[in-house]
Design a protein around this motif. Structure first.
Motif, short mmCIF file in Angstrom:
data_model
loop_
_atom_site.label_atom_id
_atom_site.label_comp_id
_atom_site.label_asym_id
_atom_site.label_seq_id
_atom_site.Cartn_x
_atom_site.Cartn_y
_atom_site.Cartn_z
N GLU A 1 -3.33 4.04 3.69
CA GLU A 1 -4.55 3.38 3.24
C GLU A 1 -4.39 1.86 3.31
OE1 GLU A 1 -5.44 4.76 -0.65
OE2 GLU A 1 -5.70 6.85 -0.05
N HIS A 2 -3.22 1.39 2.94
CA HIS A 2 -2.91 -0.04 2.98
C HIS A 2 -3.02 -0.56 4.42
CE1 HIS A 2 -0.45 -3.69 2.11
NE2 HIS A 2 0.03 -3.47 3.31
N ASN B 1 -0.04 -0.15 -5.23
CA ASN B 1 1.25 0.53 -5.42
C ASN B 1 2.11 -0.14 -6.48
OD1 ASN B 1 1.52 -1.64 -3.41
ND2 ASN B 1 3.65 -0.99 -3.26
N ALA C 1 -4.61 -4.74 4.87
CA ALA C 1 -4.22 -5.46 3.66
C ALA C 1 -3.07 -6.42 3.92
CB ALA C 1 -3.84 -4.45 2.58
N ARG D 1 -8.85 -3.98 -1.25
CA ARG D 1 -7.49 -4.42 -0.90
C ARG D 1 -7.45 -5.91 -0.61
NH1 ARG D 1 -3.57 -0.24 -0.10
NH2 ARG D 1 -4.51 1.63 -0.99
N HIS E 1 -2.77 -5.04 -4.75
CA HIS E 1 -1.63 -4.23 -4.33
C HIS E 1 -1.52 -3.04 -5.29
CE1 HIS E 1 0.06 -7.63 -1.85
NE2 HIS E 1 -0.56 -8.36 -2.77
N GLU F 1 -0.64 6.46 0.44
CA GLU F 1 -1.06 5.15 -0.07
C GLU F 1 -0.75 4.06 0.94
OE1 GLU F 1 -1.03 1.32 -1.77
OE2 GLU F 1 0.81 2.33 -1.13
N TYR F 2 0.40 4.16 1.60
CA TYR F 2 0.78 3.17 2.61
C TYR F 2 -0.19 3.21 3.79
CZ TYR F 2 3.43 0.75 6.22
OH TYR F 2 3.80 -0.13 7.22
N TYR G 1 2.97 -5.47 2.95
CA TYR G 1 3.31 -4.51 1.90
C TYR G 1 4.46 -5.06 1.05
CZ TYR G 1 3.61 0.22 -0.05
OH TYR G 1 3.57 1.32 -0.87
#
Length: 266
Positions: free
Chosen positions: A127-128, A244, A133, A226, A242, A124-125, A136
């Motif tokens: 992809e961020h 997550n 994006a 995002r 966001h 997931e990170y 985080y």
């Protein structure tokens, strides 16, 4: 290499290996190693990672259990294995003890992600990062009081991670020797917006007459992008998601005023 630079010093090794004419495969390997270090830092796991490394040095069983990659994560496991192979060879061929130590931190980071069952979180990170994006964040709160209560109740608080408080970015600071816990405001978002404005000049994907109308639109999206530029009452905002922490936000571009990126020289 101090505990505060444990996850940043090894980036120098990655930078030395990076070259303009490298193969696509090597670029992927170096990028994954870079992002693995950033992931552990961005998720506030520096102390946990330090303890993990000490357990390896002492020969004790590493904390956590190995995660069996689920559907869609097998490719990530293969990438981690290829990256581990690359840096193992690089460590074995390194001339200096200092460089070997830095490379070992990279290898320990890859092992840490796998053995503590964080394939999904790391995926997931990634992809961020790939989406470009906003910075985080690991949690979101409506008020400072809520955030302070959360931080006070953490048995092992994260360190050097971002949280959102009323859509403002704050650092989670924790010193486990003194147990001091703080949530100072930072300006990561302002710098991000200024850089994004420079690299992706605003073009609104949707326009709204009011902030309330824009909030309702963003809330109704089943899975928003995002980030996307929108216009609200003639002003540009960044609509951000966001996933997550399941948080959606509208950040006014006016926040970037005073943090503008210097134009490139001709």
């Amino acid at each position: 290499m101090t505990t505060h630079t444990l996850l940043s010093d090894p980036q120098e090794v990655i930078g030395k290996q990076w070259s303009e004419h490298q193969s696509p495969e090597q670029a992927k390997i170096l990028g994954l190693a870079r992002d693995a270090l950033l992931f552990v830092s961005a998720t506030g796991q520096r102390y946990r990672f330090e303890d993990f490394r000490k357990s390896l040095e002492s020969g004790a069983r590493a904390p956590g259990t190995f995660e069996q990659p689920r559907d869609g994560l097998t490719n990530l496991e293969e990438r981690l294995n290829r990256t581990e192979g690359f840096f193992t060879k690089l460590r074995d061929e390194a001339d200096s003890t200092g460089e070997k130590e830095l490379i070992q931190v990279i290898l320990d980071t890859l092992h840490f992600i796998s053995s503590t069952g964080q394939h999904s979180a790391f995926s997931e990170y990634l992809e961020h990062v790939e989406a470009g994006a906003p910075p985080y964040a690991i949690a979101s709160f409506d008020t400072k009081e809520e955030a302070e209560a959360w931080l006070g109740n953490q048995p092992s608080p994260p360190v050097s991670a971002n949280v959102l408080i009323a859509n403002d970015y704050h650092d989670v600071l924790h010193n486990r020797e003194t147990n001091i816990r703080r949530l100072p405001r930072n300006h990561d978002l302002e710098y991000y917006l200024a850089e994004l404005k420079h690299e992706e000049p605003p073009v609104a994907t949707a326009s709204f007459a009011s902030l309330e109308e824009a909030k309702a639109w963003l809330k109704a999206q089943p899975e928003p992008a995002r980030w996307a530029w929108v216009s609200i009452a003639g002003e540009f905002y960044l609509a951000a998601y966001h996933p997550n922490i399941n948080h959606r936000a509208l950040y006014p571009l006016s926040m970037a005023k005073g943090y503008e990126v210097e134009p490139d020289e001709p």
